[in-house]
Scaffold this motif. Structure first.
Motif, PDB file in Angstrom:
ATOM      1  N   THR A  96      93.556 123.431  13.481  1.00 49.84           N
ATOM      2  CA  THR A  96      92.939 122.109  13.601  1.00 49.84           C
ATOM      3  C   THR A  96      93.291 121.489  14.941  1.00 49.84           C
ATOM      4  OG1 THR A  96      93.070 121.774  11.201  1.00 49.84           O
ATOM      5  CG2 THR A  96      92.755 119.822  12.569  1.00 49.84           C
ATOM      6  N   CYS A  97      92.276 121.024  15.642  1.00 48.30           N
ATOM      7  CA  CYS A  97      92.491 120.418  16.949  1.00 48.30           C
ATOM      8  C   CYS A  97      91.354 119.447  17.257  1.00 48.30           C
ATOM      9  CB  CYS A  97      92.579 121.479  18.042  1.00 48.30           C
ATOM     10  SG  CYS A  97      91.112 122.505  18.152  1.00 48.30           S
ATOM     11  N   GLU A  98      91.512 118.709  18.327  1.00 46.16           N
ATOM     12  CA  GLU A  98      90.488 117.755  18.746  1.00 46.16           C
ATOM     13  C   GLU A  98      89.508 118.436  19.684  1.00 46.16           C
ATOM     14  OE1 GLU A  98      91.243 114.288  21.523  1.00 46.16           O
ATOM     15  OE2 GLU A  98      91.151 113.227  19.598  1.00 46.16           O
ATOM     16  N   VAL A  99      88.224 118.251  19.425  1.00 48.89           N
ATOM     17  CA  VAL A  99      87.192 118.839  20.275  1.00 48.89           C
ATOM     18  C   VAL A  99      86.265 117.744  20.793  1.00 48.89           C
ATOM     19  CG1 VAL A  99      87.216 121.056  19.086  1.00 48.89           C
ATOM     20  CG2 VAL A  99      85.654 119.275  18.321  1.00 48.89           C
ATOM     21  N   VAL A 100      85.588 118.060  21.890  1.00 50.00           N
ATOM     22  CA  VAL A 100      84.651 117.130  22.505  1.00 50.00           C
ATOM     23  C   VAL A 100      83.236 117.634  22.274  1.00 50.00           C
ATOM     24  CG1 VAL A 100      83.895 116.048  24.654  1.00 50.00           C
ATOM     25  CG2 VAL A 100      86.334 116.449  24.257  1.00 50.00           C
ATOM     26  N   ASN A 101      82.376 116.784  21.750  1.00 47.87           N
ATOM     27  CA  ASN A 101      80.977 117.138  21.549  1.00 47.87           C
ATOM     28  C   ASN A 101      80.319 117.317  22.919  1.00 47.87           C
ATOM     29  OD1 ASN A 101      78.209 117.227  21.029  1.00 47.87           O
ATOM     30  ND2 ASN A 101      78.348 115.778  19.325  1.00 47.87           N
ATOM     31  N   LYS A 107      84.808 112.577  20.759  1.00 44.17           N
ATOM     32  CA  LYS A 107      85.893 113.422  20.288  1.00 44.17           C
ATOM     33  C   LYS A 107      86.008 113.356  18.765  1.00 44.17           C
ATOM     34  CE  LYS A 107      88.700 112.931  24.491  1.00 44.17           C
ATOM     35  NZ  LYS A 107      90.011 112.504  25.030  1.00 44.17           N
ATOM     36  N   SER A 108      86.357 114.473  18.170  1.00 46.54           N
ATOM     37  CA  SER A 108      86.577 114.509  16.724  1.00 46.54           C
ATOM     38  C   SER A 108      87.512 115.671  16.396  1.00 46.54           C
ATOM     39  CB  SER A 108      85.249 114.668  15.972  1.00 46.54           C
ATOM     40  OG  SER A 108      84.587 115.855  16.353  1.00 46.54           O
ATOM     41  N   SER A 109      88.138 115.594  15.230  1.00 49.98           N
ATOM     42  CA  SER A 109      89.057 116.627  14.791  1.00 49.98           C
ATOM     43  C   SER A 109      88.304 117.684  13.981  1.00 49.98           C
ATOM     44  CB  SER A 109      90.177 116.023  13.940  1.00 49.98           C
ATOM     45  OG  SER A 109      91.078 117.013  13.487  1.00 49.98           O
ATOM     46  N   LYS A 110      88.500 118.947  14.324  1.00 53.88           N
ATOM     47  CA  LYS A 110      87.823 120.035  13.639  1.00 53.88           C
ATOM     48  C   LYS A 110      88.815 121.158  13.334  1.00 53.88           C
ATOM     49  CE  LYS A 110      83.710 118.237  13.680  1.00 53.88           C
ATOM     50  NZ  LYS A 110      83.013 117.892  12.425  1.00 53.88           N
ATOM     51  N   THR A 111      88.520 121.907  12.278  1.00 53.86           N
ATOM     52  CA  THR A 111      89.343 123.046  11.912  1.00 53.86           C
ATOM     53  C   THR A 111      88.565 124.338  12.151  1.00 53.86           C
ATOM     54  OG1 THR A 111      90.577 121.800  10.244  1.00 53.86           O
ATOM     55  CG2 THR A 111      90.589 124.196  10.039  1.00 53.86           C
ATOM     56  N   PHE A 112      89.160 125.235  12.934  1.00 53.34           N
ATOM     57  CA  PHE A 112      88.550 126.527  13.236  1.00 53.34           C
ATOM     58  C   PHE A 112      89.238 127.622  12.433  1.00 53.34           C
ATOM     59  CE2 PHE A 112      87.944 123.914  16.988  1.00 53.34           C
ATOM     60  CZ  PHE A 112      86.617 124.157  17.329  1.00 53.34           C
ATOM     61  N   ILE A 224      80.049 124.770  15.451  1.00 51.69           N
ATOM     62  CA  ILE A 224      80.535 123.815  14.455  1.00 51.69           C
ATOM     63  C   ILE A 224      79.519 122.691  14.270  1.00 51.69           C
ATOM     64  CG2 ILE A 224      82.977 124.283  14.912  1.00 51.69           C
ATOM     65  CD1 ILE A 224      83.044 121.738  16.604  1.00 51.69           C
ATOM     66  N   GLU A 225      79.673 121.956  13.194  1.00 54.66           N
ATOM     67  CA  GLU A 225      78.815 120.802  12.918  1.00 54.66           C
ATOM     68  C   GLU A 225      79.480 119.534  13.446  1.00 54.66           C
ATOM     69  OE1 GLU A 225      75.821 120.504  11.415  1.00 54.66           O
ATOM     70  OE2 GLU A 225      75.568 122.676  11.098  1.00 54.66           O
ATOM     71  N   ILE A 226      78.792 118.841  14.332  1.00 56.73           N
ATOM     72  CA  ILE A 226      79.275 117.557  14.844  1.00 56.73           C
ATOM     73  C   ILE A 226      78.114 116.566  14.813  1.00 56.73           C
ATOM     74  CG2 ILE A 226      80.266 116.283  16.781  1.00 56.73           C
ATOM     75  CD1 ILE A 226      81.567 118.763  17.784  1.00 56.73           C
ATOM     76  N   VAL A 231      76.654 122.711  17.265  1.00 60.05           N
ATOM     77  CA  VAL A 231      76.921 122.937  18.687  1.00 60.05           C
ATOM     78  C   VAL A 231      77.981 124.023  18.829  1.00 60.05           C
ATOM     79  CG1 VAL A 231      76.308 120.592  19.386  1.00 60.05           C
ATOM     80  CG2 VAL A 231      78.661 121.098  18.733  1.00 60.05           C
ATOM     81  N   LYS A 232      77.914 124.738  19.941  1.00 58.27           N
ATOM     82  CA  LYS A 232      78.908 125.767  20.235  1.00 58.27           C
ATOM     83  C   LYS A 232      79.946 125.197  21.171  1.00 58.27           C
ATOM     84  CE  LYS A 232      79.367 130.676  21.339  1.00 58.27           C
ATOM     85  NZ  LYS A 232      78.653 131.928  21.668  1.00 58.27           N
TER      86      LYS A 232
END
Length: 246
Positions: A96-101, A107-112, A224-226, A231-232
């Protein structure tokens, strides 16, 4: 499991061992690593190693069980695969980390799921770490090899020395000096230095594309879904990669 006091796993390498000499311990495309222990967590928190920029290399060297192998001996893509495997064995595949759309910059937190990261493998006809291309503009024939960790470290040393001189950082030309092995059949360092400095931009772009095309690695990007859109994104390597919040 290896015959030692630590559980271990044999993991596959993106290169499949095809770019190493036959006598290399990883020429079969596999390497044995152990599960992380408290000792490795001490390495991760060593401020001395962190400040020197060698903490990940020291960690991976501590985990590798295959005799006669150091992380400096391996190609960068294989090193990346070992890093991801070590993280999965230590803490599981969820990261889990923060990603940028990339669309709107939010920015949002996502789990890969790191176990879903595929290998980028070599073309089937490649059997050694020696590649030959003809540059499109100058028509010069270039032989090049992919870099190992040892060569990457030498490049870093050269760049630090250049930085002390206060000049523009010659990152691209320095890297080319180490990658290029031969120009039109001439492997003298003076000829390699000359083309590294004076290669035409279109030739340079072409060569870098060929290097990327032929570099085995692990793909650290996922869809992922944002915000209702797919988006990739590249999976960011944050401090939480090897030190997840408990």
């Amino acid at each position: 499991m290896a015959d030692n006091k630590f559980p271990s796993e044999m993991i596959d390498l993106p290169s499949e061992g095809r770019l190493y000499p036959k006598e290399h311990p990883c020429s079969d495309g596999k390497i044995e690593i152990k599960y992380m222990t408290a000792k490795e967590e001490d390495i991760l928190t060593s401020q001395n190693l962190i400040s020197k920029g060698v903490v990940i290399d020291r960690l991976l060297d501590s985990l590798i069980l295959t005799q006669g192998v150091k992380i400096d001996d391996l190609l960068l893509g294989d090193k990346n695969a070992i890093m991801v495997a070590a993280r999965i064995l230590a803490y599981g595949p969820e990261y889990t980390c923060e990603v940028v759309n990339p669309v709107d910059g939010q920015k949002s937190s996502k789990t890969f799921n790191l176990a879903d990261c595929p290998f980028k493998k070599l073309p089937k006809d490649i059997t050694e770490n020696s590649f030959e291309v003809t540059l499109p503009i100058s028509k010069k024939k270039i032989k090049f090899s992919l870099l190992t960790g040892k060569e990457e470290r030498l490049i870093e040393t050269d760049l630090k020395a250049s930085k002390k001189l206060g000049s523009v950082s010659p990152e691209l030309t320095t890297r080319l000096r180490y990658i290029i092995k031969e120009v039109d059949g001439d492997n003298s360092q003076s000829v390699i230095n000359d083309i590294s400095q004076n290669m035409l931009s279109r030739d340079s772009i072409f060569l870098r594309e060929q290097i990327k095309k032929n570099s085995p690695d692990i793909e650290l990007s996922q869809e992922i879904e944002i915000g209702g859109e797919t988006v990739k994104v590249n999976i960011p390597m944050t401090v939480g990669f090897f030190w997840p919040e408990s």
